[in-house]
Each structure stands twice: as C-alpha cells, then as structure tokens.
Design an enzyme around this catalytic site. Sequence first.
Site, short mmCIF file in Angstrom:
data_model
loop_
_atom_site.label_atom_id
_atom_site.label_comp_id
_atom_site.label_asym_id
_atom_site.label_seq_id
_atom_site.Cartn_x
_atom_site.Cartn_y
_atom_site.Cartn_z
N GLU A 57 9.56 -1.93 -8.23
CA GLU A 57 9.50 -0.67 -9.01
C GLU A 57 8.73 0.24 -7.81
OE1 GLU A 57 7.42 -2.98 -9.97
OE2 GLU A 57 5.98 -1.57 -9.32
N SER A 110 -7.26 4.42 0.40
CA SER A 110 -6.20 3.54 -0.08
C SER A 110 -4.96 4.02 0.81
CB SER A 110 -5.90 3.80 -1.38
OG SER A 110 -5.60 5.08 -1.95
N LYS A 163 -0.75 -1.36 -0.29
CA LYS A 163 0.37 -2.05 -0.95
C LYS A 163 0.84 -3.28 -0.31
CE LYS A 163 1.03 0.87 -4.53
NZ LYS A 163 0.86 2.65 -4.00
#
Length: 411
Positions: free
Chosen positions: A128, A395, A106
């Site tokens: 968010e 990930s 991210k």
Amino acid sequence: MASQESDNTFSPLQLNNYHQPDTRGYFGEFGGKFIPETLIKNAEELTREYEQAKHDPGFWAEYSSLLNHYVGRPTPLYYAKRLSESLNGAKIYLKREDLCHTGAHKINNAIGQVLLAKRMGKSRIIAETGAGQHGVATATVCALFGLQCVVYMGEEDIERQAPNVARMKLLGAEVVPVGSGSKTLKDATSEAIRDWVTNPEDTFYIIGSVVGMHPYPMMVRDFQSVIGLEAKEQILEAENRLPDELVACVGGGSNAIGLFYPFLDEAPKLKIVGVEAAGEGLDKLHAASLTKGRKGVLHGAMMQVLQNDDGQIELAHSISAGLDYPGVGPEHCHLKAAGLATYASATDDKALQSLQTLAKYEGIICALETAHAMHYAITEAPKRSKDHIMLVNLSGRGDKDLNTIMGHLNL
Ligand SMILES: *Cc1c(COP(=O)(O)O)cnc(C)c1O
C-alpha cells in the site's frame, strides 16, 4: 564480494532485547493480531520465518551489503550550523535519510522485507502507499529482484503524488487506484489486506510502516533501526557524547522508531519526541492519532486511532500524504503510555514555513512529512542551551512534494 562483507554489518541482534512485543505481539496494551481466520496461517508463517532470518548472519550480511552499496548507507549525520546559529539555541544535527536511494527512509524496510519474501519463495509482492514513497521503494526492490509488484494507492494520493505514480510505473509496478472511503492510505491499506487474504500462497505483503498485525511493527522497526544505530555512532564521533533530544515526524511511525529504538536504553535521560500532523488544527481536520485518538483496532492491530463516538474511523488530514493516516504504530502508543517518549504536533502551515526555513538556511528541501519534525526543532531549539544536542531525523527529500508546495506558496 569479499570486500563487501567487510563493510558495516547491521543486525537487530546488536540492539536492546527487552523492548520486544510479548508472544501475542503486544507492546504493553497495543499491537496484537486482529485478523481474519484466513490470514492467521500467513501471519504465523511470517513470524516463524522472520525469527529464523533474525538469527541468520547470512540474511543480515546480504541486507547490509544492499544498504551499503545500493541504498547508499550510512547516511550522513550533518550539523546544521547556519540553522542552529540563526535559532541561537540547541545544536541541531540532521540524520540525512533524504539521501537514501529513492529519497526517503522507506527503502531500508523494503529491502529487508523483499529479502524475506525471497527467502520464503514468494513470487508476487503487494504494497500500500500514501505519499508514494513506500510504493516507489517497493517497486524499486521488486525491479532489483525481478518480482511482480502490485501497489494499492488512494485516488486522492494518486493525484497529489503524480511523479511517484510515474516512477512506480517506470519501475514495472502495477498501480491500483483505490476509490473507496477517504481515497487515501487507510483505504489503500484495507485493499492490500484484502488482496493478501485472497492470494495467501504466492503473495508477500510489504507493509510500509510500523503498523499492521504482529510481526510487522516489530519487523519494520528492526529494519529501520539501522537509522538510530548509525546516528548513535556518528554523534559519538562528532560530539563524544549522546544527544539530549531526538526528534522525528510520525505517520505510522517507522522513521521515528527507527531513530528512537537504539537509544531507548537512555530514556528517560534523553528526551524523545515524535511529531504528528495537526493538519488544519487539532480541533479541525488533522492526523494526530496519539494526541487526539482513542484505543481501537485498525488494520490488524490495537492502537491509538482517530474515531468518532461510535468507533467509526475518522478521516485523517495532512498536507503531507505520508502522515495522512488515522492510526499510529503500537510501539509508539506504548512508548507514550509508558512515558518513554512524548508526542507533539505541527499544522500544515507551520510545516510549510519550516520547510522554507530549512531550505533557506541549509540548502536542503525536505519532504513535507519531515517539515513537521523541523517545525518542532525550529520552535524548541531557541529554548534550549547552546550545548544541548538535538538530533532530527530528516526522513526524506521534498522533490515529490513540489506540486503541493507550489499550490500553497506564491513561488
Ligand atoms: C512515509 C513517510 C513518512 C511517514 O512514515 P513513518 O512510517 O511515520 O516514518 C515520513 N517521512 C517521509 C519522507 C515519508 O516518505
């Protein structure tokens, strides 16, 4: 700084140009801008600014420098030898996004968007978050640049992801609990959009996945495609050829498209597989929007959405907060419709099992989200030949999930 500029410089202009949304922001039938009047100016300003940034080598030099020296890129591409040998089939390579600063992919996107916010002179950042990974990534880049940061998070996720809430607060962010609806990512996203509508002048909304109105799905994909671009170079170095199969878990779809995008030229020679959350089972509560959803509008874009016959958005469920979203990015919807990628799913139980298998054979505790992709790899690898190369996007790491894992396993 001179030496930093000679490092790997990434720019999406290196990538294939024909997989772009049309001028209205559509990938095939999906995407677009389904937003209130008051946001149209914002979305257009953002599109214009990103187009300029995209063609500014200085922007990508700063982006790349931060990825190299702050995030810790390039992340390794690791041959999972013991796991592969135990499965007696495909050679499994893991792209180690878990080794990024803050523990997941991210941050790649958060860095890109904060640089854009800075360029646009915005002083307040909102975001968010579901698993809390995007909230942590955003709080991190706001600390890095001294910007005010407000993160919307569902009450259920706040409970599931307490360590990440503490991290965000330590980093100076304000975490706003969202108690409406399912109290998860969907509702947090709606609240963030509401905030943006109210504060359009000074506020930049950093979206955490390839969802939302145009230009977010394109922009987030461009920032994340550093994953696939690195992986392509690394597999060529390791094996002197491209992989046969790519695998990634799909929530909104950002780590998956980040890996897939630089390889899209090779599809359909290359098998490209996204893995959704089948939760308690596809006929029960789940978050498999591509497998079970229908076309509909969610958070500003046309996509595959979990909805009932009246078009009401249904509750998504996954053991992993990061996959617990009832929609999926428009480009994935398009890749599926065009037959360029396929989408499988894994249940909560299978994800938990696969997380343990990876930990046991490789000494890597992956995130519960990632464990869905691992389930596919672990069940499919034995059916492939020994020279089949399967590249899985790892990930994120599992530290944030220990509470959940301990709640399910007898450790
Ligand atoms: C957020 C998250 C995901 C799901 O988001 P995508 O946008 O689909 O990538 C997957 N893995 C990890 C570790 C995450 O934190």
